[in-house]
Design an enzyme around this catalytic site. Structure first.
Site, PDB file in Angstrom:
ATOM      1  N   SER A 124      11.529  61.903  84.250  1.00  0.00           N
ATOM      2  CA  SER A 124      12.225  61.261  85.358  1.00  0.00           C
ATOM      3  C   SER A 124      13.007  62.266  86.181  1.00  0.00           C
ATOM      4  CB  SER A 124      13.149  60.159  84.844  1.00  0.00           C
ATOM      5  OG  SER A 124      13.918  60.634  83.772  1.00  0.00           O
ATOM      6  N   HIS A 145       5.391  58.511  86.642  1.00  0.00           N
ATOM      7  CA  HIS A 145       6.756  58.079  86.347  1.00  0.00           C
ATOM      8  C   HIS A 145       6.862  56.557  86.358  1.00  0.00           C
ATOM      9  CE1 HIS A 145      11.273  57.962  87.528  1.00  0.00           C
ATOM     10  NE2 HIS A 145      11.134  57.959  86.228  1.00  0.00           N
ATOM     11  N   GLU A 157       5.593  56.097  90.078  1.00  0.00           N
ATOM     12  CA  GLU A 157       5.568  57.209  91.037  1.00  0.00           C
ATOM     13  C   GLU A 157       4.556  58.231  90.532  1.00  0.00           C
ATOM     14  OE1 GLU A 157      10.198  57.097  92.695  1.00  0.00           O
ATOM     15  OE2 GLU A 157       9.721  58.402  91.015  1.00  0.00           O
ATOM     16  N   ASN A 195      15.023  57.522  92.458  1.00  0.00           N
ATOM     17  CA  ASN A 195      16.307  58.045  91.988  1.00  0.00           C
ATOM     18  C   ASN A 195      17.033  58.844  93.059  1.00  0.00           C
ATOM     19  OD1 ASN A 195      16.418  56.834  89.523  1.00  0.00           O
ATOM     20  ND2 ASN A 195      15.407  58.513  88.441  1.00  0.00           N
TER      21      ASN A 195
HETATM   22  P1  NAI Z   1      13.208  57.997  73.600  1.00  0.00           P
HETATM   23  O1  NAI Z   1      14.256  58.869  73.032  1.00  0.00           O
HETATM   24  O2  NAI Z   1      13.322  56.525  73.490  1.00  0.00           O
HETATM   25  O3  NAI Z   1      11.795  58.414  72.971  1.00  0.00           O
HETATM   26  C1  NAI Z   1      11.334  59.736  72.884  1.00  0.00           C
HETATM   27  C2  NAI Z   1      10.374  59.841  71.705  1.00  0.00           C
HETATM   28  O4  NAI Z   1       9.739  61.111  71.779  1.00  0.00           O
HETATM   29  C3  NAI Z   1      11.057  59.770  70.351  1.00  0.00           C
HETATM   30  O5  NAI Z   1      10.447  58.768  69.564  1.00  0.00           O
HETATM   31  C4  NAI Z   1      10.854  61.159  69.741  1.00  0.00           C
HETATM   32  O6  NAI Z   1      10.665  61.140  68.344  1.00  0.00           O
HETATM   33  C5  NAI Z   1       9.608  61.622  70.459  1.00  0.00           C
HETATM   34  N1  NAI Z   1       9.460  63.087  70.544  1.00  0.00           N
HETATM   35  C6  NAI Z   1      10.407  63.993  70.863  1.00  0.00           C
HETATM   36  N2  NAI Z   1       9.855  65.222  70.903  1.00  0.00           N
HETATM   37  C7  NAI Z   1       8.539  65.083  70.625  1.00  0.00           C
HETATM   38  C8  NAI Z   1       7.441  65.973  70.556  1.00  0.00           C
HETATM   39  N3  NAI Z   1       7.592  67.280  70.766  1.00  0.00           N
HETATM   40  N4  NAI Z   1       6.226  65.477  70.278  1.00  0.00           N
HETATM   41  C9  NAI Z   1       6.042  64.146  70.044  1.00  0.00           C
HETATM   42  N5  NAI Z   1       7.049  63.267  70.092  1.00  0.00           N
HETATM   43  C10 NAI Z   1       8.287  63.714  70.400  1.00  0.00           C
HETATM   44  O7  NAI Z   1      13.072  58.463  75.128  1.00  0.00           O
HETATM   45  P2  NAI Z   1      12.611  57.607  76.402  1.00  0.00           P
HETATM   46  O8  NAI Z   1      13.792  56.918  76.985  1.00  0.00           O
HETATM   47  O9  NAI Z   1      11.403  56.819  76.059  1.00  0.00           O
HETATM   48  O10 NAI Z   1      12.220  58.776  77.429  1.00  0.00           O
HETATM   49  C11 NAI Z   1      11.035  59.522  77.285  1.00  0.00           C
HETATM   50  C12 NAI Z   1      10.710  60.195  78.611  1.00  0.00           C
HETATM   51  O11 NAI Z   1      10.597  59.201  79.643  1.00  0.00           O
HETATM   52  C13 NAI Z   1      11.750  61.180  79.115  1.00  0.00           C
HETATM   53  O12 NAI Z   1      11.083  62.238  79.750  1.00  0.00           O
HETATM   54  C14 NAI Z   1      12.563  60.362  80.091  1.00  0.00           C
HETATM   55  O13 NAI Z   1      13.183  61.160  81.068  1.00  0.00           O
HETATM   56  C15 NAI Z   1      11.478  59.490  80.718  1.00  0.00           C
HETATM   57  N6  NAI Z   1      11.912  58.237  81.319  1.00  0.00           N
HETATM   58  C16 NAI Z   1      12.847  57.438  80.697  1.00  0.00           C
HETATM   59  C17 NAI Z   1      13.228  56.240  81.288  1.00  0.00           C
HETATM   60  C18 NAI Z   1      14.209  55.355  80.611  1.00  0.00           C
HETATM   61  O14 NAI Z   1      14.750  54.442  81.282  1.00  0.00           O
HETATM   62  N7  NAI Z   1      14.494  55.516  79.350  1.00  0.00           N
HETATM   63  C19 NAI Z   1      12.669  55.790  82.582  1.00  0.00           C
HETATM   64  C20 NAI Z   1      11.628  56.667  83.100  1.00  0.00           C
HETATM   65  C21 NAI Z   1      11.316  57.854  82.501  1.00  0.00           C
END
Ligand code: NAI
Length: 510
Positions: A124, A145, A157, A195
């Site tokens: 993001s 995105h 996006e 954003n």
């Molecule tokens: P989250 O913390 O809920 O999930 C991330 C997951 O990735 C975890 O389960 C973790 O164990 C896993 N992980 C971490 N490093 C890893 C690796 N090297 N290989 C495999 N798995 C790995 O995070 P979330 O909120 O789902 O965000 C994920 C991505 O999405 C980020 O880049 C964030 O910026 C983006 N994003 C988040 C939004 C939100 O509202 N939470 C909205 C849009 C984008």
């Protein structure tokens, strides 16, 4: 012609957290087999359980049948090593938001996936160009995105870095569309579209609070009732998390080299420092604790309305206001000389043009001037903000409130501030949308689609400019810039160009 990935192509999702699980659900719902991988043990299974729990609710409400749910869930397969993604035609990464982690991941994927596999990141805030910098073929990396929750929010996006091949971005866009999403192309720039363009919605509301123009409950109510936004800025920040919203504001501000348009607010920092993070901590702008009194915005009470008014031609977009007044049985005498205002026995009412009522009263020689705000739809609005000039008699505001009350419009008196609430927020959203289009981040249609389907705005900013006239917005911004003496309000060159050329942003306003 569209060219989405065929549903027979398997899709890989890396990271099974909030976003990854949702993205896996979206791809599986469209018919793809999905390989879900997470580095943390058991996380992929937990992600699938989360999807199952969400689908269970749909089944319980009769919005999905159990067979379809089972088929969807059977298409999502947890895998415990990244090599299992080798056969995927598209891999979407949704792991922790750290550049080094994402770089390593895509480098690894290059040797695991076939040459024609498409690699996508759900980042993001990171640059797609930066993530791809250490890849041997960064042309096949694209931003995809999604918005939270991914199965519900329509927008995706499609973000292109400097190296992203246009054919790859087009294919991913077509695939997102086939998955039922609104795909909008964006150039990789800080905040992408939503954003970035949404910043003034929070930033200007926070300025209004800083200046004590109105209580937060009044600002939220006016933005909802008059602006037609689904949520007011403060209740939305409480929902998002004030810390999360503040972090995005700071990162966009720094990324644009401290442009005054994006200056974060001390009102947010103070709450973050004090642990008042919004709903999740029980207190933010509002109190969510047990027994907390709900913050209410009560409109001013209205007295007896005048029997007749004299009205000059109002700006076209505000004309329905006069129709509502006339429909309430108040005599409306028209008089060209009253250009732009409504004359009451002891007051003059005009729609804000970005000057304070006090300044306008002096410049335009109006005694007892009251200004009212922009509304999404004057014909139906239940409420509106009003402000009286400092020199107006104490009864001028009461007369206006009574007039509006008779027309079925609740008035919320606020302090005399340039552009009031909705006009100020909308003008700044239009300006930021123009800046994004000017910088080639997206096109006019894209920015409107993004704001409608990414953050549920009632109307795209540029369609809004078309509806009230780009010249109206330019005038408001010029007045804001003069009022504050700040570059924050400098009108975008693109907005000025559309005013000079009398050209709408969309050939057909939508
Ligand atoms: P989250 O913390 O809920 O999930 C991330 C997951 O990735 C975890 O389960 C973790 O164990 C896993 N992980 C971490 N490093 C890893 C690796 N090297 N290989 C495999 N798995 C790995 O995070 P979330 O909120 O789902 O965000 C994920 C991505 O999405 C980020 O880049 C964030 O910026 C983006 N994003 C988040 C939004 C939100 O509202 N939470 C909205 C849009 C984008």
């Amino acid at each position: 012609m569209t060219d989405p990935l065929p549903t027979s192509s398997p899709v890989g999702v890396i990271g099974a957290g909030t976003m990854g699980a949702g993205i896996a659900q979206v791809a599986a719902a469209a018919g793809h087999t999905v390989m879900l991988y997470d580095a943390a043990e058991g996380a992929a299974e937990r992600g699938i359980s989360h999807v199952a729990a969400g689908l269970e609710k749909l089944v319980a409400r009769g919005r999905m049948d159990a067979g379809a749910r089972d088929a969807l869930l059977a298409r999502i397969r947890p895998v415990d090593n990244i090599e299992s993604l080798g056969g995927c035609a598209l891999v979407v990464e949704a792991v922790v938001e750290k550049l080094e982690v994402k770089r390593d991941l895509f480098q690894a994927l290059e040797s695991i996936c076939s040459n024609d596999a498409i690699l996508a990141s759900n980042t993001s805030s990171l640059s797609i160009t930066a993530i791809g910098a250490s890849m041997s073929r960064p042309g096949r990396l694209v931003g995809m995105h999604f918005f939270n929750p991914a199965p519900i929010m329509k927008l995706v996006e499609i973000v292109s870095g400097l190296d992203t091949e246009p054919g790859i971005a087009a294919r991913v866009s077509d695939t997102a569309a086939a998955w039922g999403k609104h795909a909008v192309h964006a150039r990789s720039t800080p905040g992408f579209i939503v954003n970035r363009v949404a910043r003034p919605f929070y930033g200007e509301a926070l300025r209004l609070l800083e200046e004590r123009v109105a209580d937060i409950a009044v600002i939220d109510r006016v933005v909802r009732d008059a602006g037609g936004f689904r949520m007011g800025p403060f209740e939305l920040m409480d929902l998002i998390g004030i810390d999360v919203n503040y972090a995005v504001s700071c990162s966009v501000y720094d990324a644009y080299y401290q442009d005054p348009r994006f200056i974060p607010s001390l009102e947010q920092k103070e709450r973050v420092d004090g642990g008042r993070l919004g709903r999740k901590s029980g207190r933010g702008f509002y109190d969510y604790g047990e027994g907390a009194a709900p913050a209410r915005a009560e409109p001013a009470s209205a007295g007896a309305p005048p029997e007749s008014i004299i009205a000059g031609p109002l700006p076209g977009f505000a004309a329905p206001l006069l129709e509502r007044i006339a429909a309430a049985g108040i005599h409306v005498h028209t008089d060209e000389e009253a250009e732009g205002v409504i004359r009451l026995p002891g007051a003059v009412l005009g729609v804000t043009d970005g000057r304070t009522a006090t300044r306008r009263a002096v410049e335009d020689l109006h005694a007892n001037l009251v200004v009212c705000d922009l509304c999404l739809d004057y014909a139906a609005t239940p409420g509106i903000a009003v402000a009286a000039s400092m020199n107006a008699s104490p009864t001028a505001l009461d007369e206006v409130i009574a007039l509006l009350g008779a027309a079925g419009i609740a008035a919320y008196p606020v302090a005399d501030t340039p552009g009031l609430l909705v006009m100020r927020l909308v003008s700044m959203l239009v300006n930021e949308a123009c800046e994004a289009v000017l910088a080639g981040v997206c096109d006019a249609r894209g920015v409107d689609t993004a704001m409608r389907s990414g953050v549920n705005y009632p109307r795209g900013p540029l369609a809004w400019a078309d509806a009230i006239g780009a010249d109206t917005v330019l005038t408001v911004l010029n007045h804001l810039q003069q009022g504050y003496g700040s570059d924050r309000y400098r009108p975008s060159l693109l907005l000025q160009q559309h005013v000079y050329a009398s050209r709408p942003f969309h050939e057909q306003a939508h």
